[in-house]
Scaffold this motif. Structure first.
Motif, short mmCIF file in Angstrom:
data_model
loop_
_atom_site.label_atom_id
_atom_site.label_comp_id
_atom_site.label_asym_id
_atom_site.label_seq_id
_atom_site.Cartn_x
_atom_site.Cartn_y
_atom_site.Cartn_z
N GLN A 91 -1.37 -6.88 -0.07
CA GLN A 91 -0.21 -6.35 -0.80
C GLN A 91 0.79 -7.47 -1.10
N PHE A 125 0.20 -1.32 -5.91
CA PHE A 125 1.57 -0.91 -6.21
C PHE A 125 2.37 -2.15 -6.61
N ASP A 129 5.91 -0.43 -11.31
CA ASP A 129 5.72 1.01 -11.06
C ASP A 129 7.04 1.71 -10.78
#
Ligand code: THU
Length: 132
Positions: A91, A125, A129
């Motif tokens: 991430q 993500f 977004d």
């Protein structure tokens, strides 16, 4: 193409890993577009969750020095297969790496695979977004 010099940087920094709990040493080396290499090793803590992975140490070192553009990353550990980065590191990588960026995953037997950021964490993500 595999960047053996970058892998060697990761192998070297791996020896600095502070791993009294897992005894599992990891090294990472990150090449910037400006041509610099930022290295990182994992650093553990008696309060286990406070520990930080090698990849994030290398990335945070680079970001804290003002680097924002990266070419490739190498990660090494003494694993059977090329070491797979943890989900938290993926991430963090996806925050700073372009989707086509090469990430070299390897082990001490020189079994290396090169994957693109987007393969390592598809459908990640992103700050975009939150922009609707
Ligand atoms: N670790 C890393 O540094 N990078 C990885 O890709 C996998 C896991 C560290 C975290 C912890 O210090 C030890 O390896 C065992 O999980």
């Amino acid at each position: 193409m595999v960047n053996q010099e970058l892998i060697n940087n990761a192998i070297e920094i791996r020896e600095r890993a502070y791993v009294p709990y897992s005894k599992f040493k990891v090294g990472a080396a990150l090449l910037t577009k400006s041509g610099k290499v930022y290295t990182g090793c994992n650093i553990e803590n008696a309060a286990y969750p406070v520990s930080l992975c090698a990849e994030r140490v290398a990335i945070f070192k680079a970001i804290s020095e003002g680097e924002t553009e990266f070419v490739e990353l190498a990660v090494v550990a003494d694993t059977e297969r090329p070491v797979p980065p943890c989900g938290s590191c993926r991430q963090v990588m996806s925050e700073f790496f372009e989707s086509e960026m090469n990430i070299h995953l390897t082990n001490l037997n020189n079994n290396t695979i090169t994957v693109k950021m987007d393969e390592l964490l598809p459908f990640s993500f992103q700050k975009s977004d939150m922009e609707k």
